[in-house]
Design a protein around this motif. Structure first.
Motif, mmCIF file in Angstrom:
data_model
loop_
_atom_site.group_PDB
_atom_site.id
_atom_site.type_symbol
_atom_site.label_atom_id
_atom_site.label_comp_id
_atom_site.label_asym_id
_atom_site.label_seq_id
_atom_site.Cartn_x
_atom_site.Cartn_y
_atom_site.Cartn_z
ATOM 1 N N HIS A 14 0.829 -1.214 0.000
ATOM 2 C CA HIS A 14 0.000 0.000 0.000
ATOM 3 C C HIS A 14 0.863 1.264 0.000
ATOM 4 O O HIS A 14 0.511 2.268 0.614
ATOM 5 C CB HIS A 14 -0.926 0.007 1.216
ATOM 6 C CG HIS A 14 -1.798 -1.208 1.331
ATOM 7 N ND1 HIS A 14 -2.813 -1.491 0.446
ATOM 8 C CD2 HIS A 14 -1.785 -2.226 2.232
ATOM 9 C CE1 HIS A 14 -3.399 -2.622 0.800
ATOM 10 N NE2 HIS A 14 -2.799 -3.087 1.868
ATOM 11 N N VAL A 52 -0.427 5.001 1.364
ATOM 12 C CA VAL A 52 0.156 5.492 2.621
ATOM 13 C C VAL A 52 0.878 6.808 2.383
ATOM 14 O O VAL A 52 0.775 7.748 3.194
ATOM 15 C CB VAL A 52 1.104 4.439 3.230
ATOM 16 C CG1 VAL A 52 1.910 5.031 4.380
ATOM 17 C CG2 VAL A 52 0.308 3.231 3.724
ATOM 18 N N ILE A 109 7.418 6.920 7.220
ATOM 19 C CA ILE A 109 6.527 5.825 7.615
ATOM 20 C C ILE A 109 6.936 5.262 8.967
ATOM 21 O O ILE A 109 6.095 4.954 9.815
ATOM 22 C CB ILE A 109 6.522 4.729 6.536
ATOM 23 C CG1 ILE A 109 5.932 5.272 5.232
ATOM 24 C CG2 ILE A 109 5.723 3.511 6.988
ATOM 25 C CD1 ILE A 109 6.039 4.313 4.053
ATOM 26 N N ALA A 125 4.711 -0.188 4.242
ATOM 27 C CA ALA A 125 3.336 0.295 4.091
ATOM 28 C C ALA A 125 2.380 -0.892 4.009
ATOM 29 O O ALA A 125 1.873 -1.234 2.948
ATOM 30 C CB ALA A 125 3.218 1.177 2.854
ATOM 31 N N THR A 183 -0.808 -0.047 8.774
ATOM 32 C CA THR A 183 -0.336 1.319 8.548
ATOM 33 C C THR A 183 -1.304 2.075 7.648
ATOM 34 O O THR A 183 -1.627 3.245 7.902
ATOM 35 C CB THR A 183 1.071 1.307 7.933
ATOM 36 O OG1 THR A 183 1.957 0.609 8.811
ATOM 37 C CG2 THR A 183 1.586 2.724 7.716
ATOM 38 N N LEU A 184 -1.788 1.424 6.605
ATOM 39 C CA LEU A 184 -2.769 2.050 5.715
ATOM 40 C C LEU A 184 -4.054 2.367 6.457
ATOM 41 O O LEU A 184 -4.597 3.467 6.334
ATOM 42 C CB LEU A 184 -3.067 1.131 4.532
ATOM 43 C CG LEU A 184 -4.239 1.556 3.634
ATOM 44 C CD1 LEU A 184 -3.964 2.903 2.978
ATOM 45 C CD2 LEU A 184 -4.542 0.490 2.586
ATOM 46 N N ALA A 209 -3.539 5.346 8.895
ATOM 47 C CA ALA A 209 -3.322 6.587 8.159
ATOM 48 C C ALA A 209 -4.610 7.081 7.510
ATOM 49 O O ALA A 209 -4.913 8.283 7.528
ATOM 50 C CB ALA A 209 -2.241 6.381 7.100
#
Length: 294
Positions: free
Chosen positions: A105, A109, A136, A152, A156-157, A160
């Motif tokens: 991703h 991200v 990141i 990513a 994390t996606l 975010a």
């Protein structure tokens, strides 16, 4: 009589030569300094790695050292080469930058981090770079995402996206301090005098069967370390607002979506401390939306 004596002398000389040849064989304890003769087979194996074939010295011939002296210390063989150090950059085989793996991703991200700001420069191109990696990692460190590796990935996606799409103006904050909770996006922020004084952060509210209700409430009790009788767990920085529900530091991994709270608003340590500093008895609490699946 003279012929007998001459023959006796010749016989004695031959005996001396033969006895001397047998006594001067190679002494393995002397480091190869013997007077002559063939070396033991064991010595030849140490020197060459193969079995040698040698016989006794020929009778009647003088014994001389080998024209090529054997080394006292056997040289290293080809079967035990010294290991060569591996280059530090050889571990990375997929698209990486500065040892940072690229996740599936990457572009999304990068897009959300660029919108959020505050984590360093990112280039929205879907390709990992040293700057993207650092941003990141900083984001993951801030919001307790494990492991902190700059990749990513889906967590994390998810974090975010939730933070970047939180609309702080939806919270009907009063003139004083207001704690705002977006149950749909699972985010929390604080406002004072109509301005955001704590940017949106991540939370985890009640799971299925223990839904955290939307509405407007007030903090009516605070305790820096509250004990939960039914669940037998400490609730750090406890700020209660309704029906046994309140804000407190999480006791498990916050990003595990398979579980949830029993109605409380779970927060990371740093965010819990910040809300404790901002809040007091009487602080307004506004919850909007509904957590998916509850």
């Amino acid at each position: 009589m003279r012929r007998v004596r001459h023959t006796s002398r010749l016989f004695a000389l031959v005996v001396v030569v033969l006895v001397g040849a047998g006594a001067c064989t190679f002494d393995p304890q002397s480091g190869g300094s013997g007077g002559g003769g063939a070396a033991p087979v064991g010595a030849a194996e140490q020197a060459s790695g193969a079995s040698g074939t040698s016989g006794p010295a020929q009778h009647g011939r003088p014994t001389t050292p080998s024209p090529t002296p054997r080394p006292t210390t056997p040289p290293p063989t080809k079967s035990t080469p010294k290991p060569k150090p591996k280059p530090t950059t050889a571990r990375s085989t997929s698209p990486t930058a500065a040892g940072c793996p690229q996740g599936q991703h990457q572009r999304a991200v990068e897009t959300y981090l660029a919108r959020l700001g505050g984590f360093g420069a990112v280039t929205v191109d879907g390709r990992q770079s040293a700057a993207d990696c650092a941003a990141i990692k900083k984001f993951q460190q801030r919001y307790g995402i494990r492991p902190v590796e700059g990749r990513a990935g889906p967590t994390t996606l998810d974090v975010a996206q939730r933070l970047a799409t939180t609309d702080t103006t939806r919270c009907q904050a009063g003139a004083g301090t207001t704690f705002c909770v977006d149950l749909t996006r699972q985010t929390v922020w604080a406002m004072r005098g109509g301005k955001v004084v704590m940017a949106p952060t991540v939370t985890r509210t009640g799971m299925s069967g223990y839904r955290t209700p939307s509405g407007t409430y007030t903090v009516n009790f605070r305790n820096p370390k509250e004990w939960s009788d039914p669940y037998e767990v400490w609730l750090p920085y406890w700020q209660h607002f309704t029906q046994g529900m309140g804000f407190h530091e999480t006791t498990t991994y916050l990003h595990d979506k398979s579980i949830g709270s029993h109605g409380c608003v779970n927060l990371l340590h740093a965010d819990t401390v910040r809300m404790w500093e901002l809040g007091k008895v009487g602080t307004r609490v506004v919850l909007i939306g509904r957590r998916p699946g509850t």
